[in-house]
Structures are given as C-alpha cells and as structure tokens.
Design a protein around this motif. Structure first.
Motif, mmCIF file in Angstrom:
data_model
loop_
_atom_site.group_PDB
_atom_site.id
_atom_site.type_symbol
_atom_site.label_atom_id
_atom_site.label_comp_id
_atom_site.label_asym_id
_atom_site.label_seq_id
_atom_site.Cartn_x
_atom_site.Cartn_y
_atom_site.Cartn_z
ATOM 1 N N ALA A 125 0.922 -1.182 0.122
ATOM 2 C CA ALA A 125 -0.010 0.053 0.008
ATOM 3 C C ALA A 125 0.726 1.321 0.254
ATOM 4 O O ALA A 125 0.476 2.231 -0.844
ATOM 5 N N ILE A 126 1.945 1.170 0.855
ATOM 6 C CA ILE A 126 2.977 2.334 0.842
ATOM 7 C C ILE A 126 3.419 2.419 -0.533
ATOM 8 O O ILE A 126 3.593 3.666 -1.017
ATOM 9 N N LEU A 129 1.033 4.080 -3.050
ATOM 10 C CA LEU A 129 0.794 5.615 -2.561
ATOM 11 C C LEU A 129 1.941 6.301 -2.919
ATOM 12 O O LEU A 129 1.633 7.481 -3.076
ATOM 13 N N GLU A 130 3.181 5.921 -2.863
ATOM 14 C CA GLU A 130 4.263 6.630 -3.172
ATOM 15 C C GLU A 130 4.197 6.803 -4.753
ATOM 16 O O GLU A 130 4.477 7.826 -5.053
ATOM 17 N N ARG A 132 1.409 6.937 -6.903
ATOM 18 C CA ARG A 132 0.233 7.677 -6.850
ATOM 19 C C ARG A 132 -0.377 8.089 -5.705
ATOM 20 O O ARG A 132 -0.799 7.172 -5.002
ATOM 21 N N PRO A 133 -0.284 9.255 -5.177
ATOM 22 C CA PRO A 133 -0.796 9.619 -3.618
ATOM 23 C C PRO A 133 -2.267 9.492 -3.563
ATOM 24 O O PRO A 133 -3.041 9.599 -4.611
ATOM 25 N N PHE A 134 -2.868 9.343 -2.595
ATOM 26 C CA PHE A 134 -4.182 9.075 -2.170
ATOM 27 C C PHE A 134 -4.935 10.457 -2.579
ATOM 28 O O PHE A 134 -5.905 10.431 -3.259
ATOM 29 N N GLU A 136 -4.300 12.457 -5.024
ATOM 30 C CA GLU A 136 -4.364 12.285 -6.361
ATOM 31 C C GLU A 136 -5.765 11.171 -6.827
ATOM 32 O O GLU A 136 -6.651 11.960 -7.507
ATOM 33 N N ARG A 137 -5.460 10.343 -6.081
ATOM 34 C CA ARG A 137 -6.733 9.283 -6.462
ATOM 35 C C ARG A 137 -8.215 9.716 -6.075
ATOM 36 O O ARG A 137 -9.086 9.761 -6.723
#
Length: 143
Positions: A125-126, A129-130, A132-134, A136-137
């Motif tokens: 998960a990390i 998220l690195e 494509r950050p949350f 941005e999602r």
C-alpha cells in the motif's frame, strides 16, 4: 484504518508502560536511527527513519525535552545541530530493543492468522501511494 492503528499503537504503548518505560511509540524511528551511536542531523534522521522533516523536527524536539536525546553543535557547521542519545536514552536502549523484538514477534504472530500478511499488505500500500498519492486518487474519483 484509524481503529487498527489505535489497537496496535495502544498495545505497543501498554508494552512500554509494562516495561517501566515512559516512552512514546512515535519516538521509535528516531531511536532506531540513533541507536548505532553516530550523531545525526534532523534531516539525516528523517531520511533514515523514512519520515518527513517536519515530523522528525517535532519528534526530536519532544525527545530532547523529555531527556531521550541531546543536541550538540556540529564541529564543522555551527548552524547545524547534531543529535545523539542522552545518558537516559543509552541506558534504556536495551529495554527498548527488547520491546521492539517482542513487538516484531507479535506482528509475525498476527501475520500468521491473516489470509495475507499485514506487513506485506502495508508495504505494498505504501509503495502504491508513493507512486500515486491518495489525494490524487481522490481528485480523480471526483471527475
């Protein structure tokens, strides 16, 4: 996610109390970074610990205030502070390391009860998220 963190962090905090330590789990990345005895700047601690510079600064300031660390002037740059474990930090490091080993063993035990190890899932998960950050999602989901 918050409930999971509360369950894990609360138990870790309780383990420190049971070991007779007045210690916060948030200190651990800094203590691990300095456990080798080599002085570090806040920037170096942030990098080694994998935390942000503001988080490292805030944690270090609290740890100095509570007597876990000592700040010294750098011999090469007087503007820079080097951080080392205080006498208290050095004295209590073995107790902390025992707590860390017990925590790691407990995490391994938890992983055996799950269909997918939590440690692997969190690491993936990390990484995601690195990439494509949350935030941005979230923005993309609003489109």
């Amino acid at each position: 996610m918050r409930h999971l963190i509360e369950l894990l962090d609360g138990a870790v905090q309780d383990a420190y109390v049971e070991a007779g330590l007045d210690y916060r789990p948030r200190f651990t990345p800094v203590m691990r970074a300095l456990a080798g005895g080599k002085p570090h700047t806040v920037s170096q601690i942030a990098e080694v610990a994998g935390i942000t510079q503001p988080a490292a600064t805030q944690t270090v300031n609290l740890m100095v205030k509570e007597g876990w660390l000592v700040a010294q002037s750098s011999p090469t740059d007087a503007r820079q502070k080097l951080l080392v474990l205080s006498a208290q930090g050095k004295r209590l490091l073995p107790k902390l390391q025992a707590c860390w080993r017990a925590t790691a063993a407990a995490a391994d035990d938890l992983d055996t009860e799950l269909p997918h190890p939590l440690s692997d899932t969190l690491a993936r998960a990390i990484e995601a998220l690195e990439r494509r950050p949350f935030g941005e999602r979230i923005r993309k989901a609003k489109e």
